[in-house]
Design an enzyme around this catalytic site. Structure first.
Site, PDB file in Angstrom:
ATOM      1  CG  HIS A 168     -18.972 -40.009 -32.263  1.00  0.00           C
ATOM      2  ND1 HIS A 168     -19.571 -38.785 -32.094  1.00  0.00           N
ATOM      3  CD2 HIS A 168     -18.024 -39.836 -33.220  1.00  0.00           C
ATOM      4  CE1 HIS A 168     -19.018 -37.910 -32.930  1.00  0.00           C
ATOM      5  NE2 HIS A 168     -18.089 -38.516 -33.628  1.00  0.00           N
TER       6      HIS A 168
ATOM      7  CD  GLU B 159     -13.892 -40.468 -32.745  1.00  0.00           C
ATOM      8  OE1 GLU B 159     -14.792 -41.180 -33.180  1.00  0.00           O
ATOM      9  OE2 GLU B 159     -13.564 -39.385 -33.264  1.00  0.00           O
ATOM     10  CG  HIS B 160     -15.403 -35.815 -30.554  1.00  0.00           C
ATOM     11  ND1 HIS B 160     -15.550 -34.614 -31.196  1.00  0.00           N
ATOM     12  CD2 HIS B 160     -15.851 -36.754 -31.432  1.00  0.00           C
ATOM     13  CE1 HIS B 160     -16.066 -34.809 -32.405  1.00  0.00           C
ATOM     14  NE2 HIS B 160     -16.271 -36.108 -32.555  1.00  0.00           N
TER      15      HIS B 160
ATOM     16  CD  GLU C  45     -18.721 -35.998 -35.901  1.00  0.00           C
ATOM     17  OE1 GLU C  45     -18.239 -35.744 -34.773  1.00  0.00           O
ATOM     18  OE2 GLU C  45     -18.413 -37.005 -36.562  1.00  0.00           O
TER      19      GLU C  45
END
Lengths: 428, 453
Positions: A63, A66-67, A144
């Site tokens: 994840h 992904e950023h 997040e």
């Protein structure tokens, strides 16, 4: 010697929509669905990697990476990708990571196909990952995580359910990762991950909208054809064994009303019995006349209830979620859930319930194909989970033919109380 | 074939219930779309939470939900069973100035679905048993809002910003008010909601226009004439704030805060709307290149999201900023957000920021109406906010007319940082003083409200 790519195929989806499938020599898969009702198209890139592919100690890397994909490349400095897409009218530029896949999505006006193929192929192989931008993005991800889990009781309970239900398999940890693992990561971790998983042979490009399939193939060949395939990384993902006895955990969280999560191990999406479990999901919680709604909400015990046969590349959970009404206990609700599931395992459903379940399933299937981006997501997801988008259509067609006896059998086989994991949440 | 949207004129229909009389009107818009065997239908009443009377906050939403809990012919259980058997769904969405019953169904099941929908709208039973059950569910739902920091913070911010005006009313209402709602009050509210000229039918899908039109005609005729209850007063314009205010919604143990900063907004038809909208796009309009996003997220990593946006109504509603930094960064992020707004007021946007925002909005404007469902949502907005027909399709042309100087002039005169209302959901004992300092609000003027009140 490298095997020749499979030949193009053409598969009906719904109505006039047809999926054309191509595979480039480097292994990149391309799915195209033409729809000329509006001068736009969805362009999505699905990588077959998610938190499932991480190792303990490096949780959250898929994840976090992904950023990083929105940072600079050797051709476009940081910030330029967003500016180019925005100025060209991109809509819904986004990305998401799950247990099994990572996807990058956007929609564009029809003339921008070459532009987006150029940008996406560029960041597939030319990303620059430096420590400074990595640390800043790490802070964003920590925020997040605070938002989704640490300060969110439902996120925290979901995390606890998976940690309890999975003792060996990598579904154990949250997709967003653990704070300590994230804090210990550095740019080289991201670089290693990038080299291992971001290559044309690990991805599917899905284009849906006002395009011509032959033109799309030509543009994609042009931009991606020269990229080199990378060997598939060695993954040692442990197989989860069935629990020897029920597992349970109570989590003290700041909630005004109690929560209940019950998970049962079920087979992966490709399994023959998965469609029967999809129908069981509908019988249990599809609509206000469903069994769990009547037993829990109509009786004023709960304010909501949901059941879902979660789809995964590996065996996932059949999840029952209950939000209680004020003053009602999760433990009492659990007894009712078990009782309703036991009834479903003991006796086949009647004709009316079957009709209801089939109609609801049919509605849900079509609803998932209602726009360019939804069609692209449907195809991308099934391709990532099963290596063949057509399984998504086949499973739907099989579900329409499932009999009450098959539902009963699947429920009896998989939703056994002895293998369940229960997580309760309350402020007590 | 190019799709056409059929806008039917107001229909004059004699009431089948009360005999001949004044025209019974209903507005219908349906766009046929045969790409999938589905039909979506929305029936909107032009009454929303902003109309909820004092002491009865939540009554519009409650009344809407009661429509789906049984009809004169069918108990709730039978109604649910009939609906589910069709694979259909019905739900209620309450907005500030409208209540929408949203339905969807397989096109093969349209006819029985329309019959159920009509029953729900014009023959609701309002049984006392269901009233009690719904009350219990709504009370739990209000309590559950407290479990979501974002939802709770947003609700408290609206109350704080609008300070007693209907735009600050929580959609589901307050615990005290909902617990007091009586079946008689709900029946009366229904009588005032479902009245002549208030209903609007908007949909799309795999059905002939004529079938939907015929059904709407029947619906209009079957609607009970409600003449004994007074109509709702239009929502008045909210007052502008006169000074900067800070409210802390105090919730223990927060490692993350929710920050809402805002002021009164603009009407969509205000001459300054498009220039302000464009300038806001550059300031915080949700893109990764917007100033707020760049400064708060991209450069500092302080929040996963940072944006500014407007909410609209029949009166000027709100413009607001939203971000959610960790508790350790909350004061810094709040100070920075306020500084950026003050800078925008003082100096305006740069030419480069303006050009990117304008190009981006114009080039993406087609995505506002590229699918039948989006066009349906646009129509609902246009009709419930009484906007000119086709308003949502004018964005590209209107934005194209906005000059750099016009955008800055409009945004600079619009922003009122000295009168911002600021709500921060946080743990007050840790952050009250630093937040007050960041907001430049005297500590003694900071309002601290417990999260569970």
């Amino acid at each position: 010697m490298t095997a020749a790519p499979p030949p193009p195929t053409s598969t009906p989806l719904t109505g006039t929509h047809v999926v054309q499938r191509f595979t480039l020599a480097n292994g990149l898969r391309l799915l195209v669905v033409e729809d000329h009702s509006s001068p736009t198209f969805a362009y999505q890139t699905w990588f077959r990697v998610g938190s499932r592919d991480e190792v303990a100690g490096k949780t959250g890397l898929a994840h976090l990476f992904e950023h990083m994909m929105f940072k600079g490349t050797t051709n476009h400095p940081e910030g330029e990708l967003d500016r180019i897409l925005e100025s060209n009218g991109a809509e819904g530029e986004n990305a998401f990571t799950s247990w099994d896949y990572t996807a990058y999505v956007q929609e564009l006006p029809k003339a921008k196909l070459d532009l987006i193929a150029g940008l996406e192929s560029d960041r597939m192989v030319n990303l620059i990952v430096d420590e400074k931008s990595f640390r800043t993005e790490l802070e964003v991800v920590q925020n997040e995580r605070r938002f989704r889990n640490e300060n969110n009781p439902d996120g925290m309970l979901f995390q606890n359910l998976y940690e309890t239900a999975y003792q060996e398999h990598s579904y154990h940890w949250p997709v967003i990762g653990y704070q300590t693992d994230l804090d210990a990561m550095h740019a080289p971790d991201a670089v290693d991950f990038y080299k291992s998983y971001y290559a044309p042979n690990h991805a599917t490009v899905v284009v849906a909208g006002d395009v011509n399939a032959a033109d799309v193939l030509s543009v994609v060949e042009n931009h991606y054809g020269g990229l080199k395939a990378q060997p598939a990384p060695l993954r040692t993902i442990a197989r989860e064994r069935l629990p020897a006895s029920p597992r349970r955990k109570h989590v003290k969280v700041r909630v005004e009303t109690e929560r209940l999560l019950v998970g049962y191990p079920i087979p992966p999406l490709v399994h023959d019995e998965y469609p029967a479990l999809s129908l069981a999901e509908t019988v249990l919680s599809g609509g206000k006349s469903s069994r769990l709604y009547r037993a829990l909400v109509s009786t004023q015990i709960a304010s909501s209830v949901g059941a879902s046969a979660l789809d995964g590349k590996d065996p996932q959970l059949f999840l029952v979620e209950v939000t209680l009404q004020k003053g009602k206990s999760a433990e009492a609700a659990e007894k009712i859930v078990l009782s309703e599931i036991a009834k479903l395992a003991a006796q086949p459903i009647g004709a009316a319930e079957l009709e209801r379940a089939r109609n609801q399933l049919e509605y849900s299937f079509y609803e998932r194909l209602d726009s360019n981006s939804e069609r692209a997501s449907f195809l991308g997801k099934f391709e990532a989970l099963t290596d063949n988008f057509a399984i998504g259509i086949e499973q739907f067609n099989r579900a329409k033919e499932i009999t009450p006896a098959q539902i009963q059998k699947a429920v009896a086989k998989y939703l056994k109380p002895s293998v369940r994991t229960t997580v309760t949440g309350a402020s007590r | 074939m190019k799709k056409q949207i059929f806008l039917l004129p107001l229909l004059s229909i004699a009431s089948a219930l009360i005999g001949a009389g004044p025209a019974r009107a209903i507005e219908v818009a349906f766009e046929p779309d045969h790409s999938l065997p589905l039909v979506t239908l929305n029936v909107a009443a032009r009454v929303g939470a902003a109309h909820d009377p004092a002491g009865k906050h939540g009554i519009t939403n409650f009344t809407g939900e009661m429509l789906l809990r049984g009809t004169r012919k069918l108990s709730k259980a039978k109604f649910d069973e009939a609906l589910d058997r069709l694979g259909a769904s019905l739900s209620v969405e309450t907005r500030a100035e409208s209540m929408i019953v949203r339905g969807s169904v397989l096109s093969s099941q349209l006819k029985p679905f329309l019959d159920l929908l009509k029953q729900a709208l014009v023959e609701p039973a309002f049984r006392e048993e269901e009233h009690a059950k719904l009350k219990s569910e709504v009370v739990s739902a209000i309590l559950q809002t407290r479990d979501s920091d974002k939802a709770l913070g947003g609700e408290k911010f609206a109350e704080f910003l609008f300070n007693g005006h209907g735009y600050g009313n929580p959609i589901e209402g307050s615990l005290a008010d909902v617990q007091k709602l009586t079946p008689a009050a709900v029946r009366e509210h229904y009588g005032r909601m479902i009245v002549d000229d208030s209903l609007l039918v908007v949909g799309t899908g795999d059905a002939p226009v004529a079938d939907i039109q015929a059904w709407a005609t029947e619906l209009a005729a079957a609607r009970p004439r409600q003449e004994k209850f007074p109509p709702f007063e239009p929502v008045a314009a909210p007052a502008e704030n006169t000074e900067r205010r800070l409210e802390i919604v105090d919730k223990p143990g927060r490692t993350q805060t929710q920050v809402f900063i805002g002021q009164r907004g603009l009407l969509l038809t205000d001459p300054n709307f498009f220039p302000t909208y464009l300038a806001n796009q550059a300031f915080g309009g949700g893109s990764f290149s917007a100033k707020l996003m760049v400064e708060i997220r991209v450069k500092r990593g302080w929040s996963y999201g940072a944006s500014s946006f407007m909410r609209h109504g029949l009166q000027p509603r709100s413009w607001q900023m939203y971000f959610f930094p960790a508790a350790k960064d909350a004061a810094g992020a709040l100070a920075l957000g306020l500084q950026l707004a003050e800078d925008a007021k003082k100096n305006g946007l740069t030419r480069e920021e303006f050009d990117l925002a304008k190009e981006s909005l114009i080039n993406s404007a087609g995505f506002m109406y590229d699918t039948p469902k989006k066009r349906v949502e646009n129509l609902l907005l246009e009709k419930t906010l009484r906007l000119p027909e086709g308003f949502m399709k004018t964005y590209a042309a209107e934005l194209d007319k906005v000059s750099y100087s016009r955008a800055n002039e409009a945004f600079q005169s619009f922003l009122k940082p000295d009168a911002f209302a600021i709500t921060v959901l946080a743990t007050a004992k840790d952050l009250k003083a630093p937040l007050a300092e960041a907001a430049k609000v005297p500590l003694e003027k900071v309002q601290v409200v417990p999260f569970n009140r």
